[in-house]
Design a protein around this motif. Structure first.
Motif, PDB file in Angstrom:
ATOM      1  N   MET A 140       0.729  -0.988   0.053  1.00 16.17           N
ATOM      2  CA  MET A 140      -0.150   0.055   0.087  1.00 16.17           C
ATOM      3  C   MET A 140       0.799   1.300   0.010  1.00 16.17           C
ATOM      4  O   MET A 140       1.701   1.244   0.751  1.00 16.17           O
ATOM      5  CB  MET A 140      -0.897  -0.012   1.200  1.00 16.17           C
ATOM      6  N   LYS A 141       0.587   2.306  -0.634  1.00 11.44           N
ATOM      7  CA  LYS A 141       1.541   3.406  -1.068  1.00 11.44           C
ATOM      8  C   LYS A 141       1.008   4.793  -0.420  1.00 11.44           C
ATOM      9  O   LYS A 141       1.784   5.585  -0.222  1.00 11.44           O
ATOM     10  CB  LYS A 141       1.458   3.767  -2.443  1.00 11.44           C
ATOM     11  N   ARG A 142      -0.362   4.668   0.005  1.00 13.24           N
ATOM     12  CA  ARG A 142      -0.744   5.831   0.901  1.00 13.24           C
ATOM     13  C   ARG A 142      -1.521   5.528   2.094  1.00 13.24           C
ATOM     14  O   ARG A 142      -2.158   4.500   2.393  1.00 13.24           O
ATOM     15  CB  ARG A 142      -1.767   6.463  -0.303  1.00 13.24           C
ATOM     16  N   PRO A 183       8.589   7.273   8.041  1.00  6.78           N
ATOM     17  CA  PRO A 183      10.094   6.758   7.343  1.00  6.78           C
ATOM     18  C   PRO A 183      10.854   7.413   6.634  1.00  6.78           C
ATOM     19  O   PRO A 183      10.214   8.294   6.016  1.00  6.78           O
ATOM     20  CB  PRO A 183       9.656   5.425   6.954  1.00  6.78           C
ATOM     21  N   PRO A 184      12.207   7.251   6.495  1.00  9.60           N
ATOM     22  CA  PRO A 184      12.905   8.188   5.691  1.00  9.60           C
ATOM     23  C   PRO A 184      12.443   8.279   4.137  1.00  9.60           C
ATOM     24  O   PRO A 184      12.674   9.137   3.375  1.00  9.60           O
ATOM     25  CB  PRO A 184      14.423   7.299   5.812  1.00  9.60           C
ATOM     26  N   ASP A 185      11.731   6.960   3.425  1.00  5.16           N
ATOM     27  CA  ASP A 185      11.552   7.061   2.127  1.00  5.16           C
ATOM     28  C   ASP A 185       9.827   7.427   1.959  1.00  5.16           C
ATOM     29  O   ASP A 185       9.626   7.133   0.929  1.00  5.16           O
ATOM     30  CB  ASP A 185      11.515   5.476   1.773  1.00  5.16           C
ATOM     31  N   ALA A 186       9.327   8.235   2.777  1.00  2.00           N
ATOM     32  CA  ALA A 186       7.893   8.786   2.763  1.00  2.00           C
ATOM     33  C   ALA A 186       7.995  10.257   2.682  1.00  2.00           C
ATOM     34  O   ALA A 186       8.964  10.899   3.127  1.00  2.00           O
ATOM     35  CB  ALA A 186       7.247   8.224   3.691  1.00  2.00           C
ATOM     36  N   LYS A 187       6.822  11.005   2.289  1.00  2.00           N
ATOM     37  CA  LYS A 187       6.666  12.207   2.326  1.00  2.00           C
ATOM     38  C   LYS A 187       5.489  12.423   2.906  1.00  2.00           C
ATOM     39  O   LYS A 187       4.316  11.529   2.837  1.00  2.00           O
ATOM     40  CB  LYS A 187       6.611  12.734   0.921  1.00  2.00           C
ATOM     41  N   LEU A 188       5.292  13.580   3.708  1.00  4.17           N
ATOM     42  CA  LEU A 188       4.085  13.981   4.380  1.00  4.17           C
ATOM     43  C   LEU A 188       3.383  15.107   4.216  1.00  4.17           C
ATOM     44  O   LEU A 188       4.217  16.122   4.066  1.00  4.17           O
ATOM     45  CB  LEU A 188       3.869  13.792   5.997  1.00  4.17           C
ATOM     46  N   MET A 211      -3.474  13.980   7.776  1.00  7.07           N
ATOM     47  CA  MET A 211      -2.146  14.021   6.912  1.00  7.07           C
ATOM     48  C   MET A 211      -2.008  12.735   6.143  1.00  7.07           C
ATOM     49  O   MET A 211      -2.831  11.792   6.210  1.00  7.07           O
ATOM     50  CB  MET A 211      -1.104  13.836   8.341  1.00  7.07           C
ATOM     51  N   ILE A 212      -1.473  13.274   4.962  1.00  6.76           N
ATOM     52  CA  ILE A 212      -1.351  12.295   3.933  1.00  6.76           C
ATOM     53  C   ILE A 212      -0.105  11.735   3.794  1.00  6.76           C
ATOM     54  O   ILE A 212       0.890  12.424   3.508  1.00  6.76           O
ATOM     55  CB  ILE A 212      -1.709  12.712   2.572  1.00  6.76           C
ATOM     56  N   MET A 213       0.500  10.593   3.901  1.00  7.44           N
ATOM     57  CA  MET A 213       1.651   9.945   3.925  1.00  7.44           C
ATOM     58  C   MET A 213       1.914   9.000   2.696  1.00  7.44           C
ATOM     59  O   MET A 213       0.823   8.357   2.487  1.00  7.44           O
ATOM     60  CB  MET A 213       2.035   8.992   4.965  1.00  7.44           C
TER      61      MET A 213
END
Length: 684
Positions: free
Chosen positions: A465-467, A664-669, A677-679
């Motif tokens: 899951m990506k979102r 986590p480091p490979d995510a954007k918020l 909040m959308i990660m």
């Protein structure tokens, strides 16, 4: 003027409140410790505290919606009424025979729970209704009199469940017995299966009705007492009880059918999640509600929660429409231990609220998931709001023995504990998605509860899951779901027949009868609520199959469009194809039940929108372990200072009063206009 709506969700550890002012959209939240010995104390005290803290005029509260665990706890602890069962002669052992399935297929020592009514309290009576509703053996008044004498002779029976064969087709005998018992023993509660669960499958019907009778005295008295006490605080508030199917019902209705509240709290969370997703324009969601002891997951498709018809609670079978929630014993308090095989296991045993995880400094000494998160730096030692200070040294002391036994470092042991808990949570999501024919990668994960944000990223990655959507107030989403709920009632009619043009008139007649019942309910329970909605669905299957699929076929207000036989069959084939990946267009199709859901829309108000604030700055940076490669310097932000439009790169830790979110480091918020909040995860 009644201008406020209040939702109150009673949990095992905390009682949560969410209040919304309808005219402005202003929303406030409040938490206080639960009082398990008498849940109403926390409700009343919390309501007064919230009104005082946030300057709410109690007389301006127009609706009070309540999610309760009273029924669930009474069933889990078997602290209900002394209950008797009345049934057709020859069927009193049906509850023990059940479906002849072992509770745990590989555990030869596990037994099914002892029935709620002991065998000497299961009374038989001479009568018989046939499969077409015909009377094969009449019910005699003298037999009813003897039955009442036998019940009276027991002395302390508090409730009676009346469950006769084929009463769901012809309820006359059940109604006569119930009326006679109520007249002769007015202090005894009576539940009849033709009202509680008027469907075929006698074991499920008997079990559900007996549970209802078992709960009636305890839950009914609690509801009535609480309504009266809430009126002393908020005299103008209409009182609604949340039911397991996802809507509100009156206190009177809840007293009649307390079994409908068995999953009241978790179902409210699913409704709140659907509302939070809608505020961000996201309709396909899988929820991840992580508390101290367990994790509840639910699939929401196009803004609607998935429903199930059957659920076991503490080994007791309930067959009623319920939000389809799957629960596993994995939460913040789940205990890690090394088994006899030398492998580490996490849960289902939990440290609970008392003594709780070791890091909470409440006397706990066993290693838990929360202790592991503290060691990894994911759970800060000081949470937002200062409500709880965490002791890292106690967490280390609890987890160190596990690390020594496994021969690994402290951080590796902590990663293992969290990883096993995440695997259990991921497995639960597979049950409600992949096993039901849904691809979780097409859905957004929505974590809530106190620990949801700590595990969401790891769980999402394991499922592709990506979102991830983190609601504005994840710790009180169940309470927020209560203020979003509408009045709701479900009606059912049994209609087992082969689907064809010749049987459509029979189905239409049954549908018309259900619509008439729904309109009567709307007139009584939803007076003044002009906006209402009806949803018609069929339980259908191929002829010869043992279980059926729920197939929605029509919706509207009063005049429901009724499909012809060809359209009904196509709707069934489409649902069968989606569920199982194949279908037989030439197969003979059978209808089993017609279901009609009536919903009366309640005024809810809209949550206040975004507030402009300056770009936030990190409070501090701490070392956090995201994997076995070592710690990463990670900024900590307070969510209260994240305005709409904020965009943050990972890694980050977001803290707030009721929850913590790990990025986590490979995510954007980013924070959207609804303050959700959308990660977005990149390496999936």
């Amino acid at each position: 003027m009644e201008n406020w709506i209040v939702g109150c969700d009673v949990g095992g550890t905390f009682t949560d409140f969410c209040a919304r002012e309808m005219s402005t959209g202003r929303t406030v939240i409040h938490k206080r410790a639960s009082t398990p010995d008498d849940p109403s104390r926390a409700v009343l005290n919390g309501l007064r505290e919230m009104a005082e803290l946030h300057r709410i005029d109690p007389a301006a509260i127009g609706r009070f919606a309540h999610g309760t665990t009273v029924a669930t706890n009474a069933l889990l602890q078997r602290k209900g009424a002394k209950v008797a069962l009345v049934t057709t002669r020859g069927f009193r052992d049906l509850l023990e025979i059940g479906r002849q399935a072992r509770p745990l297929i590989y555990d030869l020592q596990a037994d099914a729970p002892v029935p709620l009514a002991a065998r000497h309290l299961r009374f038989e009576i001479d009568e018989r209704i046939g499969p077409k509703g015909e009377v094969l053996q009449p019910l005699k008044d003298e037999d009813i009199a003897q039955l009442i004498d036998a019940i009276r002779a027991q002395g302390d029976i508090q409730a009676v469940a009346v469950c006769l064969i084929f009463s769901f087709i012809n309820p006359e005998h059940e109604q006569r017995i119930a009326a006679a018992i109520s007249a002769a023993l007015p202090q005894v509660f009576v539940s009849i299966s033709s009202e509680v669960q008027p469907e075929f499958r006698e074991f499920e019907r008997f079990s559900t009705t007996l549970i209802n009778a078992f709960l009636q005295p305890e839950v009914g008295s609690y509801m009535a007492r609480l309504e009266a006490e809430v009126k002393t605080v908020a005299p103008e508030a209409e009182f609604g009880i949340f039911q397991s199917s996802g809507g509100l019902m009156s206190v009177h209705r809840a007293g009649q059918f307390p079994v409908r509240t068995a999953l009241s709290g978790p179902a409210a969370g699913a409704v709140g999640a659907a509302g939070a997703g809608a505020s961000s324009g996201i309709g396909d969601v899988i929820t991840l509600d992580i508390g101290g002891t367990s994790t509840d997951v639910c699939l929401i498709r196009e803004g609607k929660t998935a429903l199930a018809s059957t659920r076991d609670i503490s080994g007791f079978r309930i067959r009623l429409p319920m939000v389809d929630i799957h629960t596993v014993g994995a939460g913040g308090g789940s205990i890690a231990q090394i088994g006899n095989d030398g492998l580490m296991k996490v849960g289902p045993e939990s440290a609970g609220a008392v003594p709780g995880p070791a890091c909470y400094r409440q006397g706990g000494t066993l290693p838990t998931v929360s202790d592991a998160n503290v060691i990894l730096g994911r759970l800060p030692t000081k949470l937002a709001g200062g409500g709880l200070t965490i002791d890292r040294d106690l967490a280390v002391k609890a987890v160190a023995p596990v690390a020594r036994q496994l021969g690994v470092s402290l951080e590796e042991a902590a990663l293992g504990i969290v990883g096993i808990a995440n695997a259990n949570m991921s497995r639960a999501i597979r049950v409600v998605s992949i096993e039901k024919g849904y691809d979780p990668r097409r859905f957004t994960l929505m974590p809530f509860g106190g620990a949801g944000g700590l595990h969401a990223a790891d769980v999402a990655k394991s499922l592709g899951m990506k979102r991830i959507l983190i609601p504005h107030a994840p710790g009180i989403l169940c309470a927020e779901g209560l203020i979003m709920a509408d009045l709701q009632e479900d009606f059912v009619a049994n209609c087992r027949t082969i689907l064809s043009d010749d049987t459509i008139p029979q189905l239409q007649a049954e549908c018309a009868s259900l619509v008439e019942k729904a309109q009567s309910w709307l007139a009584q329970e939803a007076e003044g609520n002009a906006e209402h909605h009806l949803l018609l669905s069929f339980d259908m299957r191929y002829f010869g199959q043992n279980y059926e699929l729920a197939v929605p076929v029509a919706s509207g207000t009063d005049d429901l469009p009724f499909p012809d036989a060809a359209a009904l069959k196509q709707a069934f084939l489409a649902e069968y194809q989606r569920s199982y990946g194949h279908c037989d267009p030439e197969g003979m199709v059978e209808t089993v039940n017609l279901r009609l859901r009536a919903t009366a829309r309640l005024t809810q108000g809209e949550a206040k929108g975004a507030v402009d604030m300056a770009q936030p700055e990190a409070e501090e940076r701490v070392p956090v372990w995201f994997d076995g490669s070592g710690p990463v310097a990670t900024p900590i932000y307070s969510r209260s200072v994240l305005p709409a439009g904020t965009s943050l790169p990972g890694p980050a830790i977001i803290t707030q009063l009721d929850s913590t979110t790990v990025v986590p480091p490979d995510a954007k918020l980013r924070v959207d206009d609804a303050l959700n909040m959308i990660m977005e995860l990149s390496n999936v």
